[in-house]
Design a protein around this motif. Structure first.
Motif, PDB file in Angstrom:
ATOM      1  N   GLN A  27       0.935  -1.112   0.049  1.00 38.42           N
ATOM      2  CA  GLN A  27      -0.043   0.103  -0.043  1.00 38.42           C
ATOM      3  C   GLN A  27       0.781   1.373  -0.060  1.00 38.42           C
ATOM      4  OE1 GLN A  27      -3.511  -0.322   0.273  1.00 38.42           O
ATOM      5  NE2 GLN A  27      -2.891  -2.171  -0.296  1.00 38.42           N
ATOM      6  N   ARG A  28       0.508   2.280  -0.722  1.00 37.77           N
ATOM      7  CA  ARG A  28       1.198   3.466  -0.816  1.00 37.77           C
ATOM      8  C   ARG A  28       0.531   4.307   0.101  1.00 37.77           C
ATOM      9  NH1 ARG A  28       5.114   1.488  -3.367  1.00 37.77           N
ATOM     10  NH2 ARG A  28       5.282   1.280  -5.727  1.00 37.77           N
ATOM     11  N   VAL A  29       1.403   5.187   0.866  1.00 33.79           N
ATOM     12  CA  VAL A  29       0.816   6.369   1.619  1.00 33.79           C
ATOM     13  C   VAL A  29       0.830   7.876   0.615  1.00 33.79           C
ATOM     14  CG1 VAL A  29       1.510   7.979   3.691  1.00 33.79           C
ATOM     15  CG2 VAL A  29       1.982   5.467   3.509  1.00 33.79           C
ATOM     16  N   HIS A  30      -0.460   8.300   0.582  1.00 32.75           N
ATOM     17  CA  HIS A  30      -0.230   9.578  -0.280  1.00 32.75           C
ATOM     18  C   HIS A  30      -0.481  10.553   0.530  1.00 32.75           C
ATOM     19  CE1 HIS A  30      -0.319   7.295  -3.879  1.00 32.75           C
ATOM     20  NE2 HIS A  30      -1.308   6.563  -3.547  1.00 32.75           N
ATOM     21  N   GLY A  31      -0.621  10.641   1.999  1.00 32.32           N
ATOM     22  CA  GLY A  31      -0.727  11.793   2.711  1.00 32.32           C
ATOM     23  C   GLY A  31      -0.627  11.547   4.370  1.00 32.32           C
ATOM     24  N   ALA A  32      -0.543  12.361   4.922  1.00 31.02           N
ATOM     25  CA  ALA A  32      -0.405  12.231   6.700  1.00 31.02           C
ATOM     26  C   ALA A  32      -1.072  13.423   7.287  1.00 31.02           C
ATOM     27  CB  ALA A  32       1.038  12.251   6.989  1.00 31.02           C
ATOM     28  N   LEU A  33      -1.944  12.724   8.148  1.00 30.88           N
ATOM     29  CA  LEU A  33      -2.439  13.909   8.931  1.00 30.88           C
ATOM     30  C   LEU A  33      -1.761  13.834  10.520  1.00 30.88           C
ATOM     31  CD1 LEU A  33      -5.122  15.514   9.749  1.00 30.88           C
ATOM     32  CD2 LEU A  33      -6.296  13.524  10.335  1.00 30.88           C
ATOM     33  N   PHE A  34      -1.489  14.982  10.883  1.00 30.69           N
ATOM     34  CA  PHE A  34      -0.847  14.974  12.102  1.00 30.69           C
ATOM     35  C   PHE A  34      -1.793  15.691  13.049  1.00 30.69           C
ATOM     36  CE2 PHE A  34       2.351  14.963   8.834  1.00 30.69           C
ATOM     37  CZ  PHE A  34       3.168  14.170   9.016  1.00 30.69           C
ATOM     38  N   VAL A  35      -1.882  15.465  14.183  1.00 29.65           N
ATOM     39  CA  VAL A  35      -2.839  15.695  15.196  1.00 29.65           C
ATOM     40  C   VAL A  35      -2.203  15.921  16.425  1.00 29.65           C
ATOM     41  CG1 VAL A  35      -4.939  15.826  16.407  1.00 29.65           C
ATOM     42  CG2 VAL A  35      -4.925  14.951  14.120  1.00 29.65           C
ATOM     43  N   ASP A  36      -1.996  17.043  17.072  1.00 29.20           N
ATOM     44  CA  ASP A  36      -1.403  17.198  18.503  1.00 29.20           C
ATOM     45  C   ASP A  36      -2.426  17.580  19.443  1.00 29.20           C
ATOM     46  OD1 ASP A  36      -0.058  18.239  20.658  1.00 29.20           O
ATOM     47  OD2 ASP A  36       1.474  19.511  19.757  1.00 29.20           O
ATOM     48  N   ASP A  86      -2.341  17.622  22.519  1.00 33.07           N
ATOM     49  CA  ASP A  86      -1.857  18.495  23.930  1.00 33.07           C
ATOM     50  C   ASP A  86      -1.996  19.988  23.640  1.00 33.07           C
ATOM     51  OD1 ASP A  86      -1.164  16.234  25.400  1.00 33.07           O
ATOM     52  OD2 ASP A  86       0.848  16.213  24.565  1.00 33.07           O
ATOM     53  N   ASN A  87      -1.526  20.454  22.537  1.00 33.61           N
ATOM     54  CA  ASN A  87      -1.500  21.752  21.832  1.00 33.61           C
ATOM     55  C   ASN A  87      -2.819  21.981  20.988  1.00 33.61           C
ATOM     56  OD1 ASN A  87       0.825  22.655  23.360  1.00 33.61           O
ATOM     57  ND2 ASN A  87       1.811  21.386  21.800  1.00 33.61           N
ATOM     58  N   VAL A  88      -3.754  20.999  20.902  1.00 39.30           N
ATOM     59  CA  VAL A  88      -4.927  21.205  20.043  1.00 39.30           C
ATOM     60  C   VAL A  88      -4.536  21.869  18.742  1.00 39.30           C
ATOM     61  CG1 VAL A  88      -7.089  22.044  20.265  1.00 39.30           C
ATOM     62  CG2 VAL A  88      -5.945  21.326  22.346  1.00 39.30           C
ATOM     63  N   ARG A  89      -4.049  21.203  17.891  1.00 37.03           N
ATOM     64  CA  ARG A  89      -3.552  21.567  16.495  1.00 37.03           C
ATOM     65  C   ARG A  89      -3.570  20.481  15.489  1.00 37.03           C
ATOM     66  NH1 ARG A  89       2.710  23.659  17.345  1.00 37.03           N
ATOM     67  NH2 ARG A  89       3.384  21.602  18.285  1.00 37.03           N
ATOM     68  N   ALA A  90      -3.569  20.715  14.244  1.00 36.15           N
ATOM     69  CA  ALA A  90      -3.477  19.725  13.313  1.00 36.15           C
ATOM     70  C   ALA A  90      -3.074  20.192  12.011  1.00 36.15           C
ATOM     71  CB  ALA A  90      -4.949  19.029  13.292  1.00 36.15           C
ATOM     72  N   ARG A  91      -2.601  19.222  11.169  1.00 34.06           N
ATOM     73  CA  ARG A  91      -2.194  19.670   9.675  1.00 34.06           C
ATOM     74  C   ARG A  91      -2.076  18.344   8.914  1.00 34.06           C
ATOM     75  NH1 ARG A  91       2.884  18.934  11.829  1.00 34.06           N
ATOM     76  NH2 ARG A  91       4.448  17.981  10.510  1.00 34.06           N
ATOM     77  N   TYR A  92      -2.206  18.537   7.598  1.00 31.59           N
ATOM     78  CA  TYR A  92      -2.311  17.508   6.516  1.00 31.59           C
ATOM     79  C   TYR A  92      -1.210  17.796   5.802  1.00 31.59           C
ATOM     80  CZ  TYR A  92      -4.013  14.362   2.785  1.00 31.59           C
ATOM     81  OH  TYR A  92      -4.090  13.480   2.032  1.00 31.59           O
ATOM     82  N   GLU A  93      -0.514  16.563   5.326  1.00 33.12           N
ATOM     83  CA  GLU A  93       0.636  16.951   4.331  1.00 33.12           C
ATOM     84  C   GLU A  93       0.304  15.987   3.031  1.00 33.12           C
ATOM     85  OE1 GLU A  93       4.318  16.900   5.645  1.00 33.12           O
ATOM     86  OE2 GLU A  93       4.151  18.359   7.082  1.00 33.12           O
ATOM     87  N   CYS A  94       0.300  16.256   1.937  1.00 31.41           N
ATOM     88  CA  CYS A  94      -0.031  15.336   0.785  1.00 31.41           C
ATOM     89  C   CYS A  94       1.272  15.134   0.209  1.00 31.41           C
ATOM     90  CB  CYS A  94      -0.947  16.168  -0.140  1.00 31.41           C
ATOM     91  SG  CYS A  94      -1.267  15.081  -1.678  1.00 31.41           S
ATOM     92  N   THR A  95       1.615  13.697  -0.237  1.00 34.99           N
ATOM     93  CA  THR A  95       2.820  13.081  -0.780  1.00 34.99           C
ATOM     94  C   THR A  95       2.696  12.857  -2.104  1.00 34.99           C
ATOM     95  OG1 THR A  95       2.422  10.986   0.257  1.00 34.99           O
ATOM     96  CG2 THR A  95       3.813  12.670   1.579  1.00 34.99           C
ATOM     97  N   ARG A  96       1.543  13.256  -2.780  1.00 36.76           N
ATOM     98  CA  ARG A  96       1.258  12.839  -4.098  1.00 36.76           C
ATOM     99  C   ARG A  96       2.117  13.458  -4.900  1.00 36.76           C
ATOM    100  NH1 ARG A  96      -4.059  10.526  -5.334  1.00 36.76           N
ATOM    101  NH2 ARG A  96      -4.818  10.020  -3.403  1.00 36.76           N
ATOM    102  N   PRO A  97       2.958  13.223  -6.035  1.00 33.20           N
ATOM    103  CA  PRO A  97       3.607  13.824  -7.001  1.00 33.20           C
ATOM    104  C   PRO A  97       2.756  15.016  -7.622  1.00 33.20           C
ATOM    105  CG  PRO A  97       4.001  11.353  -7.397  1.00 33.20           C
ATOM    106  CD  PRO A  97       2.823  11.720  -6.245  1.00 33.20           C
ATOM    107  N   GLY A  98       3.456  16.022  -7.609  1.00 34.08           N
ATOM    108  CA  GLY A  98       3.167  17.582  -8.099  1.00 34.08           C
ATOM    109  C   GLY A  98       1.795  17.833  -7.518  1.00 34.08           C
ATOM    110  N   CYS A  99       1.510  17.708  -6.250  1.00 38.72           N
ATOM    111  CA  CYS A  99       0.303  18.248  -5.660  1.00 38.72           C
ATOM    112  C   CYS A  99       0.582  19.725  -5.683  1.00 38.72           C
ATOM    113  CB  CYS A  99       0.357  17.802  -4.260  1.00 38.72           C
ATOM    114  SG  CYS A  99      -1.013  18.456  -3.312  1.00 38.72           S
ATOM    115  N   PRO A 100      -0.275  20.371  -6.086  1.00 34.43           N
ATOM    116  CA  PRO A 100      -0.074  22.132  -5.964  1.00 34.43           C
ATOM    117  C   PRO A 100      -0.160  22.547  -4.470  1.00 34.43           C
ATOM    118  CG  PRO A 100      -2.230  21.425  -6.614  1.00 34.43           C
ATOM    119  CD  PRO A 100      -1.548  20.305  -6.653  1.00 34.43           C
TER     120      PRO A 100
END
Length: 76
Positions: free
Chosen positions: A19-28, A30-44
């Motif tokens: 299986q390939r990973v195409h993105g990652a969701l990071f949730v903290d 403790d500090n109540v924050r989140a971000r998403y990172e897309c790893t698809r080639p050419g993502c704008p």
């Protein structure tokens, strides 16, 4: 096991193909924050967020679908 060839061995009904990973969701929580990172080639827009506080739950609930529709022209 490595991140580029993770096998779905513990998921009923899934094949054991890599299986390939195409993105990652990071949730903290403790500090109540989140971000998403897309790893698809050419993502704008490879990074979404971060968001904080009360915006975290709605972000987590919908970011993957919203990102794929907005930047990759489809649904998950």
């Amino acid at each position: 096991m490595n991140s580029t060839a993770v096998h779905a061995r513990d998921t009923p009904g899934r094949t054991a193909e890599p299986q390939r990973v195409h993105g990652a969701l990071f949730v903290d929580m403790d500090n109540v924050r989140a971000r998403y990172e897309c790893t698809r080639p050419g993502c704008p827009q490879p990074k979404e967020g971060p968001v904080f506080g009360d915006d975290v739950k709605p972000f987590v609930d919908g970011i993957k679908t919203q990102h794929l529709i907005k930047h990759h022209g489809g649904t998950p």
